[in-house]
Enzyme design. Structure first.
Site, PDB file in Angstrom:
ATOM      1  N   HIS A 144       0.843  -1.206   0.000  1.00  0.00           N
ATOM      2  CA  HIS A 144       0.000   0.000   0.000  1.00  0.00           C
ATOM      3  C   HIS A 144       0.878   1.255   0.000  1.00  0.00           C
ATOM      4  O   HIS A 144       0.593   2.224  -0.702  1.00  0.00           O
ATOM      5  CB  HIS A 144      -0.886   0.045   1.249  1.00  0.00           C
ATOM      6  CG  HIS A 144      -1.914  -1.037   1.342  1.00  0.00           C
ATOM      7  ND1 HIS A 144      -2.002  -1.903   2.409  1.00  0.00           N
ATOM      8  CD2 HIS A 144      -2.926  -1.392   0.499  1.00  0.00           C
ATOM      9  CE1 HIS A 144      -3.009  -2.745   2.226  1.00  0.00           C
ATOM     10  NE2 HIS A 144      -3.581  -2.455   1.070  1.00  0.00           N
TER      11      HIS A 144
ATOM     12  N   LYS B   7     -16.155  -6.706   6.218  1.00  0.00           N
ATOM     13  CA  LYS B   7     -14.919  -7.487   6.181  1.00  0.00           C
ATOM     14  C   LYS B   7     -14.487  -7.921   7.575  1.00  0.00           C
ATOM     15  O   LYS B   7     -13.526  -8.655   7.710  1.00  0.00           O
ATOM     16  CB  LYS B   7     -13.806  -6.669   5.523  1.00  0.00           C
ATOM     17  CG  LYS B   7     -13.684  -6.929   4.023  1.00  0.00           C
ATOM     18  CD  LYS B   7     -12.444  -6.300   3.450  1.00  0.00           C
ATOM     19  CE  LYS B   7     -11.606  -7.292   2.687  1.00  0.00           C
ATOM     20  NZ  LYS B   7     -10.461  -6.647   2.001  1.00  0.00           N
TER      21      LYS B   7
ATOM     22  N   ARG C 265      -2.079  -5.208  -8.699  1.00  0.00           N
ATOM     23  CA  ARG C 265      -0.927  -6.055  -8.389  1.00  0.00           C
ATOM     24  C   ARG C 265      -0.704  -7.113  -9.447  1.00  0.00           C
ATOM     25  O   ARG C 265       0.413  -7.518  -9.732  1.00  0.00           O
ATOM     26  CB  ARG C 265      -1.128  -6.748  -7.029  1.00  0.00           C
ATOM     27  CG  ARG C 265      -1.056  -5.819  -5.855  1.00  0.00           C
ATOM     28  CD  ARG C 265      -1.624  -6.473  -4.627  1.00  0.00           C
ATOM     29  NE  ARG C 265      -3.026  -6.794  -4.815  1.00  0.00           N
ATOM     30  CZ  ARG C 265      -3.756  -7.510  -3.994  1.00  0.00           C
ATOM     31  NH1 ARG C 265      -3.208  -8.031  -2.920  1.00  0.00           N
ATOM     32  NH2 ARG C 265      -5.029  -7.724  -4.236  1.00  0.00           N
TER      33      ARG C 265
ATOM     34  N   SER D 284      -3.053  -7.925   2.943  1.00  0.00           N
ATOM     35  CA  SER D 284      -3.155  -7.765   4.402  1.00  0.00           C
ATOM     36  C   SER D 284      -3.488  -9.097   5.070  1.00  0.00           C
ATOM     37  O   SER D 284      -2.969  -9.404   6.150  1.00  0.00           O
ATOM     38  CB  SER D 284      -4.229  -6.731   4.742  1.00  0.00           C
ATOM     39  OG  SER D 284      -3.888  -5.501   4.176  1.00  0.00           O
TER      40      SER D 284
END
Ligand code: COA
Length: 161
Positions: free
Chosen positions: A17, A41, A90, A128
């Site tokens: 990030h 989440k 990514r 993450s």
């Protein structure tokens, strides 16, 4: 003056990030990191904890600010006067989801565009949840997150087992 927002859950923020942030901060006058409360989440860290970690590793960027939000990202963009949403790509596997989100956001507000940055290849496989998993299982994440974030992960995940 171009303002941009970089939204995400950041649970926690990683070097991937930060790589995107650094690239965006070099292009735009001001970049808001927009931390989604994102109850769907079920984040490991509270919004306040996530913001504290982000603050600790972005102090040296004079043009980076932090905001939190519950609603639509386009509404936050309008609220802070941003015309650009920053997202990271990514790998090809990110593309479908990002494409759909960018077009939907533009449908909701056609004055706001999404700009994609690609992180350094060292971070293409980083997320993450991977970092959380490694810490939970006793591994070392020094290469993937700033020192303070690593300490917070250890405190949260190893002390609560
Ligand atoms: N480096 C490392 N990891 C990265 C990364 C990078 N450059 N970019 C993304 N990731 C990881 C994240 O850490 C996250 O990992 P995890 O799922 O393992 O925790 C994963 O990729 C997904 O991240 P991201 O795509 O940024 O999603 P998010 O859940 O963090 O954020 C929002 C998504 C909040 C931006 C999006 O849901 C949103 O805008 N919500 C607001 C509501 C809204 O406007 N909805 C309409 C959208 S059309």
């Amino acid at each position: 003056m171009k303002l941009a927002i970089y939204p995400g859950t950041f649970d926690p923020i990683t070097n991937g990030h930060l790589d995107i942030l650094e690239r965006a901060a070099a292009v735009f006058e001001t970049v808001y990191i927009a931390v989604a409360n994102n109850i769907h989440k079920d984040p490991l860290f509270s919004t306040e904890e996530r913001i504290r970690m982000i603050k600790s590793c972005t102090l040296h960027y004079p043009n980076v600010r932090i905001a939190q939000f519950d609603g639509l990202v386009v509404d936050l963009a309008q609220e802070v006067g941003a015309s650009i949403i920053i997202r990271g790509l990514r790998a090809i596997s990110d593309f479908d989801y990002e494409f759909q989100m960018a077009l939907m956001n533009r449908h909701m507000n056609d004055k706001i565009d999404t700009v994609f940055f690609m992180p350094h290849e060292d971070y293409t496989y980083l997320s993450s949840s991977t970092v959380r998993e490694i810490v939970r299982l006793g591994g070392d994440v020094s290469a993937f997150v700033p020192k303070y974030v690593k300490e917070e992960l250890i405190r949260k995940l190893r002390n609560t087992q």
